[in-house]
Design a protein around this motif. Sequence first.
Motif, PDB file in Angstrom:
ATOM      1  N   MET A 133      42.104  48.964  38.959  1.00  0.00           N
ATOM      2  CA  MET A 133      43.215  49.890  39.109  1.00  0.00           C
ATOM      3  C   MET A 133      42.816  51.269  38.619  1.00  0.00           C
ATOM      4  O   MET A 133      42.097  51.402  37.631  1.00  0.00           O
TER       5      MET A 133
ATOM      6  N   ASN B 131      43.521  54.311  36.595  1.00  0.00           N
ATOM      7  CA  ASN B 131      44.403  54.640  35.482  1.00  0.00           C
ATOM      8  C   ASN B 131      44.401  56.133  35.166  1.00  0.00           C
ATOM      9  O   ASN B 131      44.570  56.530  34.022  1.00  0.00           O
TER      10      ASN B 131
ATOM     11  N   SER C  74      54.920  42.199  47.704  1.00  0.00           N
ATOM     12  CA  SER C  74      53.989  41.142  47.327  1.00  0.00           C
ATOM     13  C   SER C  74      54.721  39.972  46.686  1.00  0.00           C
ATOM     14  O   SER C  74      55.742  40.145  46.014  1.00  0.00           O
TER      15      SER C  74
ATOM     16  N   THR D  11      53.665  35.988  44.702  1.00  0.00           N
ATOM     17  CA  THR D  11      52.594  35.177  44.131  1.00  0.00           C
ATOM     18  C   THR D  11      53.084  33.760  43.871  1.00  0.00           C
ATOM     19  O   THR D  11      54.259  33.561  43.527  1.00  0.00           O
TER      20      THR D  11
ATOM     21  N   ALA E   4      50.070  40.651  37.240  1.00  0.00           N
ATOM     22  CA  ALA E   4      48.653  40.285  37.343  1.00  0.00           C
ATOM     23  C   ALA E   4      48.236  40.082  38.793  1.00  0.00           C
ATOM     24  O   ALA E   4      47.105  40.394  39.180  1.00  0.00           O
ATOM     25  N   SER E   5      49.179  39.585  39.611  1.00  0.00           N
ATOM     26  CA  SER E   5      48.856  39.326  41.026  1.00  0.00           C
ATOM     27  C   SER E   5      48.622  40.616  41.808  1.00  0.00           C
ATOM     28  O   SER E   5      48.034  40.588  42.889  1.00  0.00           O
ATOM     29  N   VAL E   6      49.088  41.743  41.258  1.00  0.00           N
ATOM     30  CA  VAL E   6      48.867  43.037  41.929  1.00  0.00           C
ATOM     31  C   VAL E   6      47.999  43.944  41.047  1.00  0.00           C
ATOM     32  O   VAL E   6      48.064  45.170  41.129  1.00  0.00           O
ATOM     33  N   ASP E   7      47.201  43.299  40.181  1.00  0.00           N
ATOM     34  CA  ASP E   7      46.225  44.009  39.341  1.00  0.00           C
ATOM     35  C   ASP E   7      46.866  44.996  38.380  1.00  0.00           C
ATOM     36  O   ASP E   7      46.336  46.090  38.128  1.00  0.00           O
ATOM     37  N   HIS E   8      48.007  44.611  37.809  1.00  0.00           N
ATOM     38  CA  HIS E   8      48.653  45.406  36.774  1.00  0.00           C
ATOM     39  C   HIS E   8      48.838  44.560  35.520  1.00  0.00           C
ATOM     40  O   HIS E   8      48.622  43.335  35.538  1.00  0.00           O
TER      41      HIS E   8
ATOM     42  N   ASP F 173      51.842  48.514  31.802  1.00  0.00           N
ATOM     43  CA  ASP F 173      52.167  49.434  32.892  1.00  0.00           C
ATOM     44  C   ASP F 173      53.675  49.543  33.113  1.00  0.00           C
ATOM     45  O   ASP F 173      54.139  50.394  33.879  1.00  0.00           O
TER      46      ASP F 173
ATOM     47  N   ASN G  49      52.521  52.723  38.864  1.00  0.00           N
ATOM     48  CA  ASN G  49      51.588  52.308  39.915  1.00  0.00           C
ATOM     49  C   ASN G  49      50.608  53.461  40.170  1.00  0.00           C
ATOM     50  O   ASN G  49      50.696  54.184  41.155  1.00  0.00           O
TER      51      ASN G  49
ATOM     52  N   GLU H 144      47.618  53.802  41.106  1.00  0.00           N
ATOM     53  CA  GLU H 144      46.783  53.877  42.311  1.00  0.00           C
ATOM     54  C   GLU H 144      47.575  54.265  43.547  1.00  0.00           C
ATOM     55  O   GLU H 144      47.035  54.605  44.586  1.00  0.00           O
TER      56      GLU H 144
END
Length: 412
Positions: free
Chosen positions: A1, A3, A286, A288, A342-346, A350, A404, A406
């Motif tokens: 990600m 940051n 998304s 998960t 975690a499933s979206v890389d956060h 955050d 978010n 990114e």
Amino acid sequence: MNNVIIKASRNTENAPQNAVSTQTVAFSHYNNISAQLPLDPKTGEIVVGNIKDQVKQCLTNIKAIIESTDHVMDDVIKLTVFLKNISDMDAVDEVYATFFQSYLPTRTTVAVAALPMNDALVQIEALISNGEGTAPQAPCALIKLARNTENAPISATSTQTVAFSHYNNISSQLPIDAKTGELVAGGITEQATQCLNNIKAILESINHDMNDIVKTTIFLKNITDVEAVNAVCATFFPSYVPARSVVNAAALPMDALIQIDTSVSHGDGTPPQLPEDTRLLVIKASNTENAPTMPCSHTVAFSHYNHVAGQLPLDPKTNAMVTGDVKAQATQCLNNIKAILASVDHVMDDVVKVNIQLKNIADIDAVNAIYTTFFNSDLPAATIIGVTAIPMDALVQIDAVVSNAESTPPQA
């Protein structure tokens, strides 16, 4: 990600401080302010007086927080007013209007079963425009677009939709016929349909549609109506379902059965953002397997924010309620949010804002003790309310707004 963009978490001594939340958390072009109780910041006590005195103190606290970040009240995009008694609405309106000079923000007003301090009659949260962004974003003289349409109910105490940067914030819609100003006839199905038709009309008036919605909060007078409302929502969102939270209201304006609040993607941005650069921003919905199955998206990202649906204390493997007390249930809710992130890389740090519903407001200390263990850095802004019921007879439900950095394509 990526940051690069920095989250700015701040407190001021001129407003009440709380050990389990930060007064304001700014990220990119929005500030998220924790719900303010009518507390005197010098004493930490509820102000003595009636509802007008308490509303004034809540708004004075919000004003102090805003001014501590070099902003003003007219930078408020949205306010949510939680009342102990819905009959206090007129008194709220009278005080509320005196705090704004140029326009009235979007607004949600709802009565709830309980507030965090017994003597509090009101609690108010706010969302603020942040034109300068957060470092290393360069300050930008973004324009706020406040608009109304005759095709939806017009209120003397709020604006239907206020756009700023890449989000539109719509005032909560009641099941009111725009032509008559009266509640529509019928039960929950007819009222839910009218609320969504009003939202649709507002969106169409600004060249948007229902698929641009990223999050809905549905306030229900009767929690047992949730399945009927889900069925209506399915007809308005046949292919994509926004993130969603359901809140049991003690009472709603005009004795309505339902009220719906929405956050909307605004890919065209507000001037001087260039439509040709931003209109193709992608909504990323998304899900998960590591969180419970829901009738909506687990998380919806757009531009610099993710919106996480209200999480119940369900085991994702069984979709059944976890056993145990409120601590066990709060832990499961937060673990579900953590898994979604975690499933979206956060990660949990955050998170910029959390909303916690408690069936028993007396559980607030137990939940706070668990809640704080999920964060390693500054705590998010927060709102806590007591409700009479939560879906599946849960003791707690938690949703979140997440930074978010990114962004979503085609932004870098």
